[in-house]
Design a protein around this motif. Structure first.
Motif, PDB file in Angstrom:
ATOM      1  N   GLY A 172     -35.071  -6.856  58.663  1.00 32.03           N
ATOM      2  CA  GLY A 172     -36.507  -6.600  58.560  1.00 32.03           C
ATOM      3  C   GLY A 172     -36.944  -6.341  57.142  1.00 32.03           C
ATOM      4  N   LEU A 182     -35.769  -4.341  62.226  1.00 27.24           N
ATOM      5  CA  LEU A 182     -35.360  -3.110  61.535  1.00 27.24           C
ATOM      6  C   LEU A 182     -34.200  -2.444  62.261  1.00 27.24           C
ATOM      7  CD1 LEU A 182     -38.914  -1.629  60.817  1.00 27.24           C
ATOM      8  CD2 LEU A 182     -37.337  -2.544  59.104  1.00 27.24           C
ATOM      9  N   HIS A 220     -45.835  -3.240  55.719  1.00 31.23           N
ATOM     10  CA  HIS A 220     -44.609  -3.613  55.009  1.00 31.23           C
ATOM     11  C   HIS A 220     -44.877  -4.656  53.932  1.00 31.23           C
ATOM     12  CE1 HIS A 220     -44.287  -7.439  57.312  1.00 31.23           C
ATOM     13  NE2 HIS A 220     -44.730  -6.725  58.334  1.00 31.23           N
ATOM     14  N   ARG A 236     -30.738   1.377  60.140  1.00 32.96           N
ATOM     15  CA  ARG A 236     -31.159   1.512  58.739  1.00 32.96           C
ATOM     16  C   ARG A 236     -31.159   2.989  58.345  1.00 32.96           C
ATOM     17  NH1 ARG A 236     -34.956  -2.528  56.807  1.00 32.96           N
ATOM     18  NH2 ARG A 236     -35.479  -0.982  55.215  1.00 32.96           N
ATOM     19  N   LEU A 292     -34.157   4.700  56.835  1.00 29.76           N
ATOM     20  CA  LEU A 292     -35.372   4.897  57.624  1.00 29.76           C
ATOM     21  C   LEU A 292     -35.290   6.042  58.631  1.00 29.76           C
ATOM     22  CD1 LEU A 292     -36.304   1.191  58.465  1.00 29.76           C
ATOM     23  CD2 LEU A 292     -37.149   2.601  56.584  1.00 29.76           C
TER      24      LEU A 292
END
Length: 199
Positions: A132, A127, A90, A67, A70
């Motif tokens: 995710g 994730l 989250h 990701r 992130l």
């Protein structure tokens, strides 16, 4: 007249540290309260980035991180307890075929009307593979208060409280979160300064 501890429920609220709160962990902190009941309270500090990024954290747990959004995000100090353990705050994850009251992950606390906090590794694995939850804040450690402890700290003028705003958690620059949390109450930092009133 003392407030009945059971009449106050700060789940899905922010705790905003008053300037006089000089505890190393909590000075100028904003805490998202994940759970508050007669046994105590549990939350995560959302404005104290640590010195490692999510990319570093994923390397430590031997997971790739696909990701791109992130990779540079910091891992936060969630509080002084269990600082070796990760917690992922989250947005609620809804999956077809799974009832809304059940979580997709092994260990998730659903905050009524708010977010979810997952402490099991499966959310990191999701994730890692590019899936995710869309918006996340990852901490090491958490904050907790025993029965009646938070109520007495609030009565002692250590904390201000306000309904949580998830936009503040996920969209505000970290260095602005404290001031923005105060603004939710219509308060500016200078109004709370311990030496306010001196020219």
């Amino acid at each position: 007249m003392p407030q009945d501890p059971q009449s106050i429920n700060l789940t899905n609220h922010f705790l905003i540290a008053m300037p006089g709160l000089e505890d190393d962990s909590f000075s100028k902190s904003v805490v998202y309260v994940c759970e508050h009941n007669e046994r105590g309270a549990l939350g995560l500090i959302i404005n104290k980035p640590g010195d490692i990024s999510l990319a570093d954290l994923f390397r430590k747990v031997d997971l790739p991180l696909d990701r791109k959004d992130l990779v540079v995000q910091p891992v936060f100090h969630g509080g002084p307890l269990q600082t070796e353990r990760g917690f992922v705050l989250h947005e609620p994850v809804q999956v077809e075929g799974i009832p809304p009251e059940e979580s997709l992950y092994a260990s998730t606390l659903t905050v009524p009307g708010g977010l979810e906090m997952t402490s099991s590794k499966d959310v990191l694995e999701a994730l890692s593979s590019g899936g995710g939850p869309k918006r996340v804040l990852v901490t090491l450690g958490y904050s907790a208060w025993g029965e009646g402890q938070l109520e007495s700290e609030i009565a002692g003028n250590s904390w201000l409280t306000v309904d949580a705003d998830t936009g503040l958690i996920f969209d505000s620059p970290v260095e602005q979160r404290y001031d923005r949390a105060l603004k939710l109450l219509g308060v500016e930092t200078w109004m709370l300064a311990p030496d306010a009133g001196h020219a």
